[in-house]
Design a protein around this motif. Structure first.
Motif, PDB file in Angstrom:
ATOM      1  N   ASP A  77       0.843  -1.204   0.000  1.00 41.05           N
ATOM      2  CA  ASP A  77       0.000   0.000   0.000  1.00 41.05           C
ATOM      3  C   ASP A  77       0.879   1.256   0.000  1.00 41.05           C
ATOM      4  OD1 ASP A  77      -1.986   1.871   0.267  1.00 41.05           O
ATOM      5  OD2 ASP A  77      -2.310   1.504   2.395  1.00 41.05           O
ATOM      6  N   SER A  85      -0.515   4.387  -0.425  1.00 41.78           N
ATOM      7  CA  SER A  85      -1.388   5.589  -0.384  1.00 41.78           C
ATOM      8  C   SER A  85      -0.838   6.684   0.526  1.00 41.78           C
ATOM      9  CB  SER A  85      -2.844   5.235  -0.020  1.00 41.78           C
ATOM     10  OG  SER A  85      -2.937   4.164   0.853  1.00 41.78           O
ATOM     11  N   ARG A 128       3.236   8.272  -6.732  1.00 39.65           N
ATOM     12  CA  ARG A 128       3.585   7.847  -5.378  1.00 39.65           C
ATOM     13  C   ARG A 128       4.714   6.832  -5.295  1.00 39.65           C
ATOM     14  NH1 ARG A 128      -1.736   9.281  -4.856  1.00 39.65           N
ATOM     15  NH2 ARG A 128      -2.080  10.520  -2.976  1.00 39.65           N
ATOM     16  N   ALA A 138     -34.808   6.066  -9.220  1.00 38.63           N
ATOM     17  CA  ALA A 138     -33.826   4.986  -9.238  1.00 38.63           C
ATOM     18  C   ALA A 138     -33.540   4.646 -10.699  1.00 38.63           C
ATOM     19  CB  ALA A 138     -34.355   3.755  -8.510  1.00 38.63           C
ATOM     20  N   THR A 176     -27.138   3.907 -13.548  1.00 40.92           N
ATOM     21  CA  THR A 176     -26.322   5.087 -13.846  1.00 40.92           C
ATOM     22  C   THR A 176     -25.475   4.933 -15.102  1.00 40.92           C
ATOM     23  OG1 THR A 176     -24.693   4.164 -12.353  1.00 40.92           O
ATOM     24  CG2 THR A 176     -26.152   5.878 -11.472  1.00 40.92           C
ATOM     25  N   VAL A 183     -16.790  11.298 -13.916  1.00 40.11           N
ATOM     26  CA  VAL A 183     -16.507  11.435 -12.483  1.00 40.11           C
ATOM     27  C   VAL A 183     -15.579  12.609 -12.194  1.00 40.11           C
ATOM     28  CG1 VAL A 183     -16.863   8.978 -11.989  1.00 40.11           C
ATOM     29  CG2 VAL A 183     -14.557   9.808 -12.578  1.00 40.11           C
ATOM     30  N   ARG A 190      -6.962  -0.786  -2.417  1.00 41.58           N
ATOM     31  CA  ARG A 190      -6.936   0.603  -1.974  1.00 41.58           C
ATOM     32  C   ARG A 190      -6.598   1.524  -3.148  1.00 41.58           C
ATOM     33  NH1 ARG A 190      -6.302   0.318   3.639  1.00 41.58           N
ATOM     34  NH2 ARG A 190      -5.986  -1.871   4.189  1.00 41.58           N
ATOM     35  N   THR A 223      -6.339   6.063  -4.170  1.00 38.70           N
ATOM     36  CA  THR A 223      -6.588   7.461  -3.839  1.00 38.70           C
ATOM     37  C   THR A 223      -6.996   8.082  -5.160  1.00 38.70           C
ATOM     38  OG1 THR A 223      -4.897   7.387  -2.143  1.00 38.70           O
ATOM     39  CG2 THR A 223      -5.604   9.567  -2.847  1.00 38.70           C
ATOM     40  N   ARG A 281     -10.872   9.038  -7.802  1.00 38.68           N
ATOM     41  CA  ARG A 281     -12.221   9.616  -7.857  1.00 38.68           C
ATOM     42  C   ARG A 281     -13.355   8.605  -7.785  1.00 38.68           C
ATOM     43  NH1 ARG A 281      -9.156  13.368 -10.507  1.00 38.68           N
ATOM     44  NH2 ARG A 281      -9.709  15.503  -9.933  1.00 38.68           N
ATOM     45  N   MET A 325     -15.234  -2.832  -7.724  1.00 34.93           N
ATOM     46  CA  MET A 325     -15.107  -3.701  -8.894  1.00 34.93           C
ATOM     47  C   MET A 325     -13.715  -4.331  -8.959  1.00 34.93           C
ATOM     48  SD  MET A 325     -18.094  -3.769  -9.939  1.00 34.93           S
ATOM     49  CE  MET A 325     -17.597  -5.064 -11.079  1.00 34.93           C
ATOM     50  N   SER A 377     -20.177   8.322  -0.516  1.00 29.03           N
ATOM     51  CA  SER A 377     -21.129   7.412   0.127  1.00 29.03           C
ATOM     52  C   SER A 377     -20.575   6.864   1.439  1.00 29.03           C
ATOM     53  CB  SER A 377     -21.496   6.273  -0.830  1.00 29.03           C
ATOM     54  OG  SER A 377     -20.343   5.545  -1.177  1.00 29.03           O
ATOM     55  N   TRP A 419     -19.577   1.566   4.125  1.00 28.78           N
ATOM     56  CA  TRP A 419     -20.659   0.615   3.887  1.00 28.78           C
ATOM     57  C   TRP A 419     -20.167  -0.775   4.255  1.00 28.78           C
ATOM     58  CZ3 TRP A 419     -21.356  -3.781   0.819  1.00 28.78           C
ATOM     59  CH2 TRP A 419     -22.675  -4.256   0.692  1.00 28.78           C
ATOM     60  N   ARG A 478     -21.624  -4.891   4.592  1.00 33.16           N
ATOM     61  CA  ARG A 478     -22.741  -5.784   4.294  1.00 33.16           C
ATOM     62  C   ARG A 478     -23.484  -6.134   5.581  1.00 33.16           C
ATOM     63  NH1 ARG A 478     -24.363  -9.360   0.381  1.00 33.16           N
ATOM     64  NH2 ARG A 478     -22.829  -8.379  -0.954  1.00 33.16           N
ATOM     65  N   GLU A 483     -35.717  -4.222  -7.134  1.00 33.48           N
ATOM     66  CA  GLU A 483     -35.615  -2.949  -7.835  1.00 33.48           C
ATOM     67  C   GLU A 483     -34.741  -3.081  -9.094  1.00 33.48           C
ATOM     68  OE1 GLU A 483     -34.323   1.651  -6.755  1.00 33.48           O
ATOM     69  OE2 GLU A 483     -34.027   0.037  -5.312  1.00 33.48           O
ATOM     70  N   LEU A 509     -35.603  -2.609 -13.132  1.00 32.37           N
ATOM     71  CA  LEU A 509     -34.837  -1.735 -14.028  1.00 32.37           C
ATOM     72  C   LEU A 509     -34.322  -2.508 -15.240  1.00 32.37           C
ATOM     73  CD1 LEU A 509     -32.864   0.321 -11.374  1.00 32.37           C
ATOM     74  CD2 LEU A 509     -34.463   1.272 -13.039  1.00 32.37           C
ATOM     75  N   MET A 569     -22.950  -2.435 -13.262  1.00 30.81           N
ATOM     76  CA  MET A 569     -24.023  -1.583 -13.762  1.00 30.81           C
ATOM     77  C   MET A 569     -25.148  -1.389 -12.755  1.00 30.81           C
ATOM     78  SD  MET A 569     -24.162  -2.158 -17.830  1.00 30.81           S
ATOM     79  CE  MET A 569     -24.201  -3.930 -17.655  1.00 30.81           C
ATOM     80  N   ALA A 582     -24.947   1.058  -8.209  1.00 32.05           N
ATOM     81  CA  ALA A 582     -25.448   2.323  -7.658  1.00 32.05           C
ATOM     82  C   ALA A 582     -26.834   2.135  -7.043  1.00 32.05           C
ATOM     83  CB  ALA A 582     -25.496   3.389  -8.754  1.00 32.05           C
ATOM     84  N   VAL A 583     -27.551   1.117  -7.491  1.00 32.11           N
ATOM     85  CA  VAL A 583     -28.904   0.855  -6.994  1.00 32.11           C
ATOM     86  C   VAL A 583     -28.893  -0.251  -5.934  1.00 32.11           C
ATOM     87  CG1 VAL A 583     -31.228   0.116  -7.675  1.00 32.11           C
ATOM     88  CG2 VAL A 583     -29.867   1.540  -9.232  1.00 32.11           C
ATOM     89  N   LYS A 613     -26.026  -2.253  -3.738  1.00 29.16           N
ATOM     90  CA  LYS A 613     -24.628  -2.529  -3.358  1.00 29.16           C
ATOM     91  C   LYS A 613     -24.406  -3.984  -2.989  1.00 29.16           C
ATOM     92  CE  LYS A 613     -23.059   1.868  -1.343  1.00 29.16           C
ATOM     93  NZ  LYS A 613     -24.202   2.729  -1.703  1.00 29.16           N
ATOM     94  N   SER A 660     -11.809  10.275 -17.099  1.00 27.87           N
ATOM     95  CA  SER A 660     -12.892  10.363 -16.117  1.00 27.87           C
ATOM     96  C   SER A 660     -14.282  10.230 -16.726  1.00 27.87           C
ATOM     97  CB  SER A 660     -12.782  11.658 -15.311  1.00 27.87           C
ATOM     98  OG  SER A 660     -12.634  12.763 -16.159  1.00 27.87           O
TER      99      SER A 660
END
Lengths: 158, 158, 158, 158, 158, 158
Positions: free
Chosen positions: B20, B22, B109, C5, C8, C21, C105, C107, C109, C114, C153, C156, C158, D42, D46, D130, D133-134, D136, E85
């Motif tokens: 890492d 970062s 980095r 909803a 995106t 982004v 990890r 740093t 946007r 994924m 966000s 998060w 689970r 949901e 979609l 995809m 966003a709706v 997680k 981006s």
């Protein structure tokens, strides 16, 4: 210089090209290449697992070499894509160097020397990457084809 | 061996990981690596264009080296992807070898030693590929970092 | 379904696109994903090294997972290229499955869910490849994000 | 455990290698794999286009799966490069999951199970990307070979 | 020719290099490129779905264009790797051609004209691939930058 | 429109797929494609080396085209991976354009038109990249197949 000796990868005007091999025979071909990474005594001790787990270090380099053999035509511009049928990469920690050997097999129209050399080179780069925090001065050396067989030029040994 | 010296790319259990970074600073970093391809007198003559067009030969190796610098994280498993901001690769035909030098720059980095070494190695492989029909015995040798600067470890010269 | 909803990654006409982004903040982001490969008792014994060298097997899958994290934008069409700053992949042989966990990890946007899922998936595929001669029926299952942090966000789990 | 059962991808010393397949026959081979992505109600709505254009969503995952089949030897370290002669990927939106099925064909020396599994896995990762966003909490599950034919081991069905 | 006009990608000796951009500012940059694929009336009808399902055809080309934008530095030797981006690719079926437009965004040190042109070119190649069984004579034409903004050279419109 | 004319790359439901070619014959196949990059008079002078070294410029584009031919199945989603047996790319500086021609050969189950078109397109993109600091308005145009031979459809010339 013997009459007619020339760089086969450039045409008569000097332009690079990927040589047409469609007339060459599909035969079983093998090539072996070797190389060494010169490292400090401290690195040798670490790679031999003296005092600390040596863990995956050599295994990572072996995988990198195998995967690189498959990427050869993506890296070396004039190499033909080839149906590689087997790759083995061996790493052995000597007293002042890591010795690397790679053997590549195919059943196709061109030899696999470049694939074997690429496997050795990328395995060597991976060794350097893993030891560079301990030994900035590591050197990759003596990367060369040892033997090849198959195809029109037959058996060749250094 | 100094206390605490260890292979940074394997954790305490020996498992490989991508370290890492970062917390490291984004700074301008440069690295230069060199290497040589030992070739026969006949190859030297061909690459110098004596009697035949030398054509693209060295240019192809230069492009291969530049492109390979960008592929480093794809080849060396534990290397970080980097925003490379400049690459130059020089090839010079000596009396018994092609001398290769690569300089890579980033603002990121981690350092770019591996990118410079990869550029040299792939340029060297490309030289071997282009001369192998004339000289099966070419050897890639002395691939090593010459100097690096930037980042916490600052200036380093071999 | 809640008003507004939507997927995106497709625009109002239904066309796929890589979401812009550029307005998102560059922040430290982490994601962890897990998954399992269900294997036979025989495979469990082999991976634990009972009677034969287990060798590189899990190490190869670990390297494959780390490298795949870096390839995510090449594989998942609408993913952004990211400056990955660290990847670890753990494999643990349970009584009827190989348990895989990956933490990535960055740093940058966007988040790295994924990348973590891709690392787990490709490590799992590599396990299947290595055991398939002994157990054709291996199953990859329960590949999912466990936790993520960083970005708008926030945290998060689970 | 039956005598002689072993991991074919590591040699007697435990080192990983790409197994030599040059002695195997070139025959027509087919493999089918399946898997599921568990998604919220949901997301199902979609993807079925209720109220909003579903657009390219499943089409993107299909293309991702097809392209990934071709990248298998780049991702799974010990897989052989193969002359893939056909790939189809189907996605079907069920009541609580997207069902994925991939069939890969080749005329070569090894089977295409890994290519079919890779197609399913990457199509599944693309679906998760995809919908994330709706939802997680999407989970990739039950990725497995359903059937294969061709080669020495002949027909196999789960 | 104005004094000092030169090809920036070759140095004073004529050697290609990746220009050093480390001194350039990190700014938001956008570029839009367009192009056309000239096709027969029969292809136009098929792509408009007259009589048969047009299905994924344009969607596949859109995905190919988006993915290609990310591959630009892998394809165009002297391009810098960039933190893309956002990418959108539009395809519109006209009376004698498929019109393609791509917009690419970044926040980085160089512009994204090449990424936009690469997206258009690969989307166009994908259209040709899909229609070539019906129309061998399709032509890719007028691939060009329409507008770019950001960076030292500011706004530019054709 | 003739009965039965359809887009071969989508099935009856409109889903994209890589068409199964396992029944097609392995035969020698050749395709030639051409294209042009329209450039300003200033660029023409620079590429002809008037007053300054033209250096590697066209050579870089040639290498980019050759390498891109090998990457075709990675770029064009529904293209089959192919055993390319030869590639040549020619660039010629005309009075208002760079003329590009590429010929690709294979001995395989499908034609190589897409490989030839991809070689021309990427060589053209590389030309644009190298001249864009001098001429922002360069246009890639008339990229098309000139001739193909081999396989069931035999000889075809524009």
């Amino acid at each position: 210089m013997p009459d007619g000796a020339r760089l086969t990868h450039v045409d008569e005007s000097g332009a690079a090209r990927m040589v047409d091999v469609s007339e060459k025979d599909v035969t079983a071909r093998v090539a072996t290449a070797t190389g060494r990474v010169l490292v400090s005594a401290e690195v040798v001790a670490l790679l031999r697992g003296e005092g600390v787990p040596k863990g995956d270090a050599l295994g990572v380099a072996r995988v990198a070499g195998i995967m690189a053999a498959k990427r050869t035509p993506d890296l070396v511009p004039l190499c033909h894509p080839l149906a590689i049928s087997g790759v083995s990469v061996d790493l052995d920690v000597g007293d002042d160097a890591v010795h690397i050997s790679a053997t590549v097999r195919t059943t196709d129209r061109t030899g696999v020397e470049m694939e074997a050399l690429t496997a050795v080179s990328v395995a060597a780069l991976t060794v350097v990457d893993m030891v560079k925090a301990v030994d900035k001065a590591a050197v990759i050396t003596d990367v060369r084809v040892e033997a090849k067989s198959g195809g029109r030029s037959g058996e060749w040994t250094r």
